[in-house]
Write an enzyme that holds these catalytic residues in place. Structure first.
Site, PDB file in Angstrom:
ATOM      1  N   TYR A  49      -0.977  -0.252  10.479  1.00 31.35           N
ATOM      2  CA  TYR A  49      -1.263  -0.717   9.115  1.00 31.35           C
ATOM      3  C   TYR A  49      -0.135  -0.306   8.171  1.00 31.35           C
ATOM      4  O   TYR A  49       0.389  -1.122   7.395  1.00 31.35           O
ATOM      5  CB  TYR A  49      -2.595  -0.143   8.631  1.00 31.35           C
ATOM      6  CG  TYR A  49      -2.918  -0.479   7.189  1.00 31.35           C
ATOM      7  CD1 TYR A  49      -3.375  -1.746   6.835  1.00 31.35           C
ATOM      8  CD2 TYR A  49      -2.754   0.473   6.182  1.00 31.35           C
ATOM      9  CE1 TYR A  49      -3.658  -2.058   5.501  1.00 31.35           C
ATOM     10  CE2 TYR A  49      -3.036   0.174   4.856  1.00 31.35           C
ATOM     11  CZ  TYR A  49      -3.486  -1.091   4.520  1.00 31.35           C
ATOM     12  OH  TYR A  49      -3.760  -1.394   3.209  1.00 31.35           O
ATOM     13  N   SER A  74       0.856  -1.196   0.000  1.00 26.75           N
ATOM     14  CA  SER A  74       0.000   0.000   0.000  1.00 26.75           C
ATOM     15  C   SER A  74       0.885   1.237   0.000  1.00 26.75           C
ATOM     16  O   SER A  74       1.977   1.232   0.594  1.00 26.75           O
ATOM     17  CB  SER A  74      -0.884   0.039   1.243  1.00 26.75           C
ATOM     18  OG  SER A  74      -1.513   1.303   1.371  1.00 26.75           O
TER      19      SER A  74
HETATM   20  P1  NAP Z   1     -11.212  -6.578   1.126  1.00 26.90           P
HETATM   21  O1  NAP Z   1     -12.235  -6.495   0.054  1.00 26.90           O
HETATM   22  O2  NAP Z   1     -11.640  -6.391   2.550  1.00 26.90           O
HETATM   23  O3  NAP Z   1     -10.479  -7.971   0.952  1.00 26.90           O
HETATM   24  C1  NAP Z   1      -9.655  -8.528   1.945  1.00 26.90           C
HETATM   25  C2  NAP Z   1      -9.522 -10.006   1.660  1.00 26.90           C
HETATM   26  O4  NAP Z   1      -8.689 -10.596   2.662  1.00 26.90           O
HETATM   27  C3  NAP Z   1     -10.857 -10.731   1.693  1.00 26.90           C
HETATM   28  O5  NAP Z   1     -10.887 -11.706   0.680  1.00 26.90           O
HETATM   29  C4  NAP Z   1     -10.854 -11.395   3.066  1.00 26.90           C
HETATM   30  O6  NAP Z   1     -11.631 -12.581   2.986  1.00 26.90           O
HETATM   31  C5  NAP Z   1      -9.373 -11.699   3.239  1.00 26.90           C
HETATM   32  N1  NAP Z   1      -9.037 -11.827   4.644  1.00 26.90           N
HETATM   33  C6  NAP Z   1      -9.218 -10.935   5.633  1.00 26.90           C
HETATM   34  N2  NAP Z   1      -8.825 -11.446   6.805  1.00 26.90           N
HETATM   35  C7  NAP Z   1      -8.377 -12.704   6.541  1.00 26.90           C
HETATM   36  C8  NAP Z   1      -7.856 -13.746   7.338  1.00 26.90           C
HETATM   37  N3  NAP Z   1      -7.717 -13.599   8.670  1.00 26.90           N
HETATM   38  N4  NAP Z   1      -7.501 -14.906   6.746  1.00 26.90           N
HETATM   39  C9  NAP Z   1      -7.654 -15.068   5.404  1.00 26.90           C
HETATM   40  N5  NAP Z   1      -8.135 -14.110   4.608  1.00 26.90           N
HETATM   41  C10 NAP Z   1      -8.507 -12.950   5.171  1.00 26.90           C
HETATM   42  O7  NAP Z   1     -10.054  -5.520   0.903  1.00 26.90           O
HETATM   43  P2  NAP Z   1      -9.075  -5.204  -0.325  1.00 26.90           P
HETATM   44  O8  NAP Z   1      -9.025  -3.746  -0.427  1.00 26.90           O
HETATM   45  O9  NAP Z   1      -9.403  -6.006  -1.501  1.00 26.90           O
HETATM   46  O10 NAP Z   1      -7.679  -5.680   0.310  1.00 26.90           O
HETATM   47  C11 NAP Z   1      -6.769  -6.500  -0.370  1.00 26.90           C
HETATM   48  C12 NAP Z   1      -5.349  -6.011  -0.101  1.00 26.90           C
HETATM   49  O11 NAP Z   1      -5.210  -4.715  -0.677  1.00 26.90           O
HETATM   50  C13 NAP Z   1      -4.991  -5.858   1.376  1.00 26.90           C
HETATM   51  O12 NAP Z   1      -3.691  -6.366   1.601  1.00 26.90           O
HETATM   52  C14 NAP Z   1      -5.016  -4.364   1.593  1.00 26.90           C
HETATM   53  O13 NAP Z   1      -4.169  -3.952   2.648  1.00 26.90           O
HETATM   54  C15 NAP Z   1      -4.530  -3.883   0.247  1.00 26.90           C
HETATM   55  N6  NAP Z   1      -4.843  -2.479  -0.058  1.00 26.90           N
HETATM   56  C16 NAP Z   1      -6.141  -2.067  -0.175  1.00 26.90           C
HETATM   57  C17 NAP Z   1      -6.404  -0.724  -0.431  1.00 26.90           C
HETATM   58  C18 NAP Z   1      -7.819  -0.192  -0.568  1.00 26.90           C
HETATM   59  O14 NAP Z   1      -8.007   1.034  -0.520  1.00 26.90           O
HETATM   60  N7  NAP Z   1      -8.803  -1.045  -0.758  1.00 26.90           N
HETATM   61  C19 NAP Z   1      -5.345   0.194  -0.565  1.00 26.90           C
HETATM   62  C20 NAP Z   1      -4.047  -0.263  -0.439  1.00 26.90           C
HETATM   63  C21 NAP Z   1      -3.802  -1.599  -0.199  1.00 26.90           C
HETATM   64  P3  NAP Z   1     -12.442 -13.315   4.180  1.00 26.90           P
HETATM   65  O15 NAP Z   1     -13.129 -12.247   4.973  1.00 26.90           O
HETATM   66  O16 NAP Z   1     -13.363 -14.227   3.425  1.00 26.90           O
HETATM   67  O17 NAP Z   1     -11.396 -14.049   4.943  1.00 26.90           O
END
Ligand code: NAP
Length: 273
Positions: free
Chosen positions: A163, A150
């Site tokens: 984070y 990120s």
């Molecule tokens: P998201 O829609 O909340 O997806 C997160 C994913 O991680 C879900 O599939 C969730 O599935 C899984 N997860 C969460 N806790 C878990 C656990 N304990 N064990 C296994 N799986 C788990 O969010 P996203 O934005 O797509 O995030 C994906 C990545 O992008 C993350 O690393 C995040 O830090 C990064 N990111 C996001 C943003 C943003 O603005 N969205 C910006 C920068 C970086 P389950 O709940 O089914 O386990």
């Protein structure tokens, strides 16, 4: 050609892709895009029903083979099962280390158990899975690891300290592994999204009315895959001026010769009154 295909086709098989956090957001979008490129998939997350629905759609639309590994990556035994799959399944040639979470609130008010779980998910799981994949990929002389980091890892000013610290870890890990593994045939990419429209915000308890403008998740992943195809070590889809990253790297590297000193800097050797 998908990874389970065989026969006399002289083209190398398309590797299967293991994606963590594949039940929603960025991970589910990577699953969609890799399936459309003909890759078989192994989806990893906690919500099995959601992954079942995604898998059914991708089998139907793309004709690929999709396996589901239901796992909570903060549980050491479940993490070990995913690592074992990466170690043992020779069809998997790409790891997308994407699962991650955020945490709302100020540091002194965040529950310590929540902080520990965040660190376990965003760092321990990432390094353990990268290690499991890297050992086999190096032996094979090929493979790719995508780590979703990120921009927050570059910006302590954002006030998302724990984070951001986990994401600084992921970016550093990726850059170091890229330098270590490239000559052994293994490509490592760090992807640094900025604010992207996924469920992460609500899950972290963020105030939805206070959110910045958000990038569409499809645009984010498509851009990240352009960087992947170019074999970029770092891909920052929202950064329009790529020269800023190059300047940042150059400034960091310019300090390296200066670190090799046997005496402390003059400013620390002046006796204070
Ligand atoms: P998201 O829609 O909340 O997806 C997160 C994913 O991680 C879900 O599939 C969730 O599935 C899984 N997860 C969460 N806790 C878990 C656990 N304990 N064990 C296994 N799986 C788990 O969010 P996203 O934005 O797509 O995030 C994906 C990545 O992008 C993350 O690393 C995040 O830090 C990064 N990111 C996001 C943003 C943003 O603005 N969205 C910006 C920068 C970086 P389950 O709940 O089914 O386990």
């Amino acid at each position: 050609m998908s990874a389970h295909s065989a026969g006399s086709d002289p083209r190398p098989p398309t590797p299967a892709v293991l994606i963590t956090g594949a039940s929603s957001g960025i991970g589910a979008t990577y699953a969609d895009r890799f399936a459309r490129r003909g890759h078989d998939l192994v989806l990893v997350a906690r919500d099995g029903a959601r992954m079942d629905r995604l898998a059914a759609r991708l089998r139907e639309e793309c004709g690929v083979h999709v396996d589901i590994l239901q796992a909570d990556l903060t549980h050491p035994d479940e993490l070990a099962e995913v690592a074992a799959r990466l170690r043992d399944d020779g069809r998997i040639g790409i790891l997308v280390n994407n699962a991650g979470a955020g945490l709302a609130g100020s540091f002194e008010r965040q529950a310590i158990d929540d902080i520990e779980r965040l660190v376990a998910l965003n760092t321990t799981a990432v390094v353990r899975l990268a290690r499991a994949a890297a050992a086999r990929f190096v032996d094979a002389g090929e493979g790719a690891i995508i780590n979703v980091s990120s921009v927050v890892g570059l910006v302590p000013e954002f006030g998302q300290t724990v984070y951001g610290a986990t994401k600084a870890f992921v970016s550093y890990l990726s850059q170091g592994l890229s330098l270590e593994l490239a000559s052994k045939g293994v490509y490592v990419q760090a992807v640094l999204p900025a604010a992207t429209r996924t469920e992460i915000w609500e899950r972290a308890g963020a105030d939805m009315n206070a959110l910045p403008a958000l990038m569409d998740v499809g645009e984010l992943v498509d851009a990240a895959l352009v960087g992947f195809d170019r074999r970029e070590p770092i891909t920052i889809p929202p950064l329009h001026d790529a020269g800023q990253w190059d300047a940042y790297q150059a400034a960091r590297q310019a300090m390296i010769p200066g670190f090799a000193q046997v005496h402390a800097a003059e400013r620390y050797r002046t006796a204070s009154a």
